[in-house]
Design an enzyme around this catalytic site. Sequence first.
Site, PDB file in Angstrom:
ATOM      1  N   TYR A  79     -11.410  -2.533  -5.953  1.00 48.14           N
ATOM      2  CA  TYR A  79     -11.571  -0.864  -7.287  1.00 48.14           C
ATOM      3  C   TYR A  79     -12.213  -0.445  -8.220  1.00 48.14           C
ATOM      4  O   TYR A  79     -12.185  -0.261  -9.283  1.00 48.14           O
ATOM      5  CB  TYR A  79      -9.869  -0.650  -7.329  1.00 48.14           C
ATOM      6  CG  TYR A  79      -8.838  -0.969  -6.533  1.00 48.14           C
ATOM      7  CD1 TYR A  79      -8.866   0.215  -5.611  1.00 48.14           C
ATOM      8  CD2 TYR A  79      -7.372  -1.673  -6.048  1.00 48.14           C
ATOM      9  CE1 TYR A  79      -7.696   0.372  -4.570  1.00 48.14           C
ATOM     10  CE2 TYR A  79      -6.952  -2.288  -5.142  1.00 48.14           C
ATOM     11  CZ  TYR A  79      -6.881  -0.786  -4.369  1.00 48.14           C
ATOM     12  OH  TYR A  79      -6.005  -0.738  -3.319  1.00 48.14           O
ATOM     13  N   GLY A 106     -13.073 -12.850  12.645  1.00 54.19           N
ATOM     14  CA  GLY A 106     -13.310 -11.870  12.447  1.00 54.19           C
ATOM     15  C   GLY A 106     -14.079 -10.523  11.572  1.00 54.19           C
ATOM     16  O   GLY A 106     -13.602 -10.789  11.054  1.00 54.19           O
ATOM     17  N   GLU A 118       0.233  -3.598  -8.985  1.00 54.30           N
ATOM     18  CA  GLU A 118      -0.994  -2.072  -8.520  1.00 54.30           C
ATOM     19  C   GLU A 118      -0.654  -1.120  -9.585  1.00 54.30           C
ATOM     20  O   GLU A 118      -0.969   0.054  -9.106  1.00 54.30           O
ATOM     21  CB  GLU A 118      -0.306  -1.997  -7.267  1.00 54.30           C
ATOM     22  CG  GLU A 118      -1.050  -2.943  -6.437  1.00 54.30           C
ATOM     23  CD  GLU A 118      -0.483  -3.231  -4.242  1.00 54.30           C
ATOM     24  OE1 GLU A 118      -0.733  -2.551  -4.158  1.00 54.30           O
ATOM     25  OE2 GLU A 118       0.722  -3.437  -4.307  1.00 54.30           O
ATOM     26  N   ASP A 121      -4.561  -2.796   9.293  1.00 55.69           N
ATOM     27  CA  ASP A 121      -5.665  -3.968   8.706  1.00 55.69           C
ATOM     28  C   ASP A 121      -5.021  -4.123   9.572  1.00 55.69           C
ATOM     29  O   ASP A 121      -4.005  -5.852  10.157  1.00 55.69           O
ATOM     30  CB  ASP A 121      -5.335  -3.760   7.443  1.00 55.69           C
ATOM     31  CG  ASP A 121      -4.923  -3.386   6.841  1.00 55.69           C
ATOM     32  OD1 ASP A 121      -5.345  -2.468   6.783  1.00 55.69           O
ATOM     33  OD2 ASP A 121      -4.702  -3.701   5.134  1.00 55.69           O
ATOM     34  N   ALA A 160      -6.763 -18.572   8.028  1.00 57.12           N
ATOM     35  CA  ALA A 160      -8.450 -18.578   7.828  1.00 57.12           C
ATOM     36  C   ALA A 160      -8.365 -17.758   9.259  1.00 57.12           C
ATOM     37  O   ALA A 160      -8.945 -18.663  10.173  1.00 57.12           O
ATOM     38  CB  ALA A 160      -9.559 -18.867   7.171  1.00 57.12           C
ATOM     39  N   ILE A 161      -9.148 -16.262   9.572  1.00 55.77           N
ATOM     40  CA  ILE A 161      -9.304 -15.253  10.387  1.00 55.77           C
ATOM     41  C   ILE A 161     -11.017 -15.465  11.102  1.00 55.77           C
ATOM     42  O   ILE A 161     -11.589 -14.408  10.135  1.00 55.77           O
ATOM     43  CB  ILE A 161      -8.351 -14.894  11.283  1.00 55.77           C
ATOM     44  CG1 ILE A 161      -6.986 -15.463  11.689  1.00 55.77           C
ATOM     45  CG2 ILE A 161      -9.150 -13.863  12.122  1.00 55.77           C
ATOM     46  CD1 ILE A 161      -6.110 -14.220  11.950  1.00 55.77           C
ATOM     47  N   GLU A 197      -1.727  -6.896   8.757  1.00 56.80           N
ATOM     48  CA  GLU A 197      -0.410  -6.423   7.477  1.00 56.80           C
ATOM     49  C   GLU A 197      -0.656  -4.911   7.625  1.00 56.80           C
ATOM     50  O   GLU A 197      -1.419  -4.417   8.076  1.00 56.80           O
ATOM     51  CB  GLU A 197      -0.379  -6.902   6.350  1.00 56.80           C
ATOM     52  CG  GLU A 197      -1.665  -6.073   5.278  1.00 56.80           C
ATOM     53  CD  GLU A 197      -1.597  -6.650   4.146  1.00 56.80           C
ATOM     54  OE1 GLU A 197      -1.133  -7.083   3.921  1.00 56.80           O
ATOM     55  OE2 GLU A 197      -2.682  -5.284   2.839  1.00 56.80           O
ATOM     56  N   ASN A 231       0.271  -1.238   5.657  1.00 57.07           N
ATOM     57  CA  ASN A 231       0.842  -0.952   3.977  1.00 57.07           C
ATOM     58  C   ASN A 231       1.344   0.776   4.223  1.00 57.07           C
ATOM     59  O   ASN A 231       1.047   1.663   5.210  1.00 57.07           O
ATOM     60  CB  ASN A 231      -0.387   0.001   3.800  1.00 57.07           C
ATOM     61  CG  ASN A 231      -1.489  -1.565   3.156  1.00 57.07           C
ATOM     62  OD1 ASN A 231      -0.936  -2.201   2.206  1.00 57.07           O
ATOM     63  ND2 ASN A 231      -2.096  -2.374   3.608  1.00 57.07           N
ATOM     64  N   SER A 267      -2.951  -4.964  -2.688  1.00 53.54           N
ATOM     65  CA  SER A 267      -3.980  -5.213  -3.273  1.00 53.54           C
ATOM     66  C   SER A 267      -4.722  -6.188  -3.597  1.00 53.54           C
ATOM     67  O   SER A 267      -5.873  -5.989  -4.353  1.00 53.54           O
ATOM     68  CB  SER A 267      -4.505  -3.635  -4.417  1.00 53.54           C
ATOM     69  OG  SER A 267      -3.688  -2.504  -3.570  1.00 53.54           O
ATOM     70  N   GLU A 276     -12.629  -7.004  10.130  1.00 51.05           N
ATOM     71  CA  GLU A 276     -11.782  -6.630   9.715  1.00 51.05           C
ATOM     72  C   GLU A 276     -12.082  -5.029   9.455  1.00 51.05           C
ATOM     73  O   GLU A 276     -13.209  -4.064   9.188  1.00 51.05           O
ATOM     74  CB  GLU A 276     -11.714  -6.651   7.399  1.00 51.05           C
ATOM     75  CG  GLU A 276     -11.523  -8.151   7.590  1.00 51.05           C
ATOM     76  CD  GLU A 276     -11.932  -8.450   6.120  1.00 51.05           C
ATOM     77  OE1 GLU A 276     -11.295  -7.569   5.500  1.00 51.05           O
ATOM     78  OE2 GLU A 276     -11.906  -9.483   5.610  1.00 51.05           O
ATOM     79  N   LYS A 323       5.687  -9.760   3.803  1.00 50.71           N
ATOM     80  CA  LYS A 323       4.322  -9.894   4.895  1.00 50.71           C
ATOM     81  C   LYS A 323       5.450 -10.907   6.445  1.00 50.71           C
ATOM     82  O   LYS A 323       4.692 -10.782   7.634  1.00 50.71           O
ATOM     83  CB  LYS A 323       3.178 -10.573   4.555  1.00 50.71           C
ATOM     84  CG  LYS A 323       2.325  -9.307   3.846  1.00 50.71           C
ATOM     85  CD  LYS A 323       1.376  -9.752   3.043  1.00 50.71           C
ATOM     86  CE  LYS A 323       0.413  -8.785   2.513  1.00 50.71           C
ATOM     87  NZ  LYS A 323       1.804  -8.443   0.972  1.00 50.71           N
ATOM     88  N   ARG A 364      -0.951   2.501   7.824  1.00 51.70           N
ATOM     89  CA  ARG A 364      -2.517   1.992   7.801  1.00 51.70           C
ATOM     90  C   ARG A 364      -1.533  -0.146   8.421  1.00 51.70           C
ATOM     91  O   ARG A 364      -1.987  -0.094   6.909  1.00 51.70           O
ATOM     92  CB  ARG A 364      -3.639   1.825   6.008  1.00 51.70           C
ATOM     93  CG  ARG A 364      -4.904   1.886   6.518  1.00 51.70           C
ATOM     94  CD  ARG A 364      -5.844   1.947   5.675  1.00 51.70           C
ATOM     95  NE  ARG A 364      -5.377  -0.122   4.881  1.00 51.70           N
ATOM     96  CZ  ARG A 364      -5.118   0.247   4.020  1.00 51.70           C
ATOM     97  NH1 ARG A 364      -4.969   0.836   2.987  1.00 51.70           N
ATOM     98  NH2 ARG A 364      -4.488  -1.129   3.521  1.00 51.70           N
ATOM     99  N   GLY A 388      -3.627   3.494  -0.717  1.00 47.62           N
ATOM    100  CA  GLY A 388      -3.944   3.425  -1.111  1.00 47.62           C
ATOM    101  C   GLY A 388      -3.997   5.320  -1.507  1.00 47.62           C
ATOM    102  O   GLY A 388      -5.188   5.682  -0.029  1.00 47.62           O
TER     103      GLY A 388
END
Length: 347
Positions: free
Chosen positions: A253, A219, A14, A295, A216-217, A308, A310, A184, A221, A136, A293, A314
């Site tokens: 990005y 829902g 990153e 998520d 896989a969920i 997760e 962060n 990222s 984000e 994680k 942040r 960013g």
Amino acid sequence: MIRVGLLFGGQSAEHEISVQSARNILAALSPTRYEPVPIGITRQGQWWLAELDWLAQASPQKLPPFVQGLTPVAVVPSQGLVGLRQHQWEPLPVDVVFPVLHGPRGEDGTVQGLLTLAGLPFVGAGVLGSAVGMDKEVMKRLLTQAGIPVGNYRCYRRGQAVNPETVIAALGLPVFVKPANLGSSVGVTRVRTAEELRPALEKAWQYDAKVLVEQAITGREIECAILDGSPPQASVAGEIIPQHDFYSYEAKYLDDQGALLKMPADLTPDQVTQVQALSVQVFQVLECAGLGRVDWFFTPDGTWIVNEINTIPGFTQISMYPKLWELSGISYGDLVNRLLELALGAD
């Protein structure tokens, strides 16, 4: 005048995003209050005193190289930062450090430990919170213990035998394969068939010895920003609507149309209150500080599932963390100022 050591670059995948984040923070620092001291870390781990013009002109697609002739920088325990000038190490005084480093060897507690040994105050979480937020798998274990829902997953270490049929029986398809210690969406693959699992694991193992395979969920984000205080504050919630298979590095990005950002998210007042309270709880359970942040996945049955946290999100022009706070009434410049005040222990 407060001297701010702006630490950016780094050895993780990153690197480019870190440079862009630092560029935006540099532009936001009040010239009447702060004197920036930009320190770039190369991909090889060298620390250099960077030129302000160099950082101001950097772009994520084409980074100018660190050229010979720049001043090398080192961290000395109990002494702080020093710079090598005329073959002698001289003090490089700073009052506070703003680490704008994303990923391993920057966001994972390593740099935070180094700055702590040097006696330098810095923005963000300390060694423990940074390390837990980066890993994680450890993060999910702690959140599960605290009763906060996380998605179903399996963890595999490099070289470990993996039976695709067993994984699929436990998690179904599709699954997401990702390095345990990265961000990222680097090294992340969406796996749709059993045949795709092994290549996805090999790809993720290139970045980390420990890899997660996540169910896989279904829902929405949702993201929520946290600003430390007594108590910590939570921003309004925002929603990411990916236009790709998932919110990939390219979508974040490189592709202006990679995702739709809906701010604020279309949630009821009760749902906003729920995600804000849960986000603060995640921040505290994981021993974070300064900023973060969180998520989330918000499922159709109304369940909040943590994706997760962060600990150094960013700070680019399109990053959700500053955008959410701007929507919550704190401008980018005021946000940077508040984070520095927190690091310095100001009321």
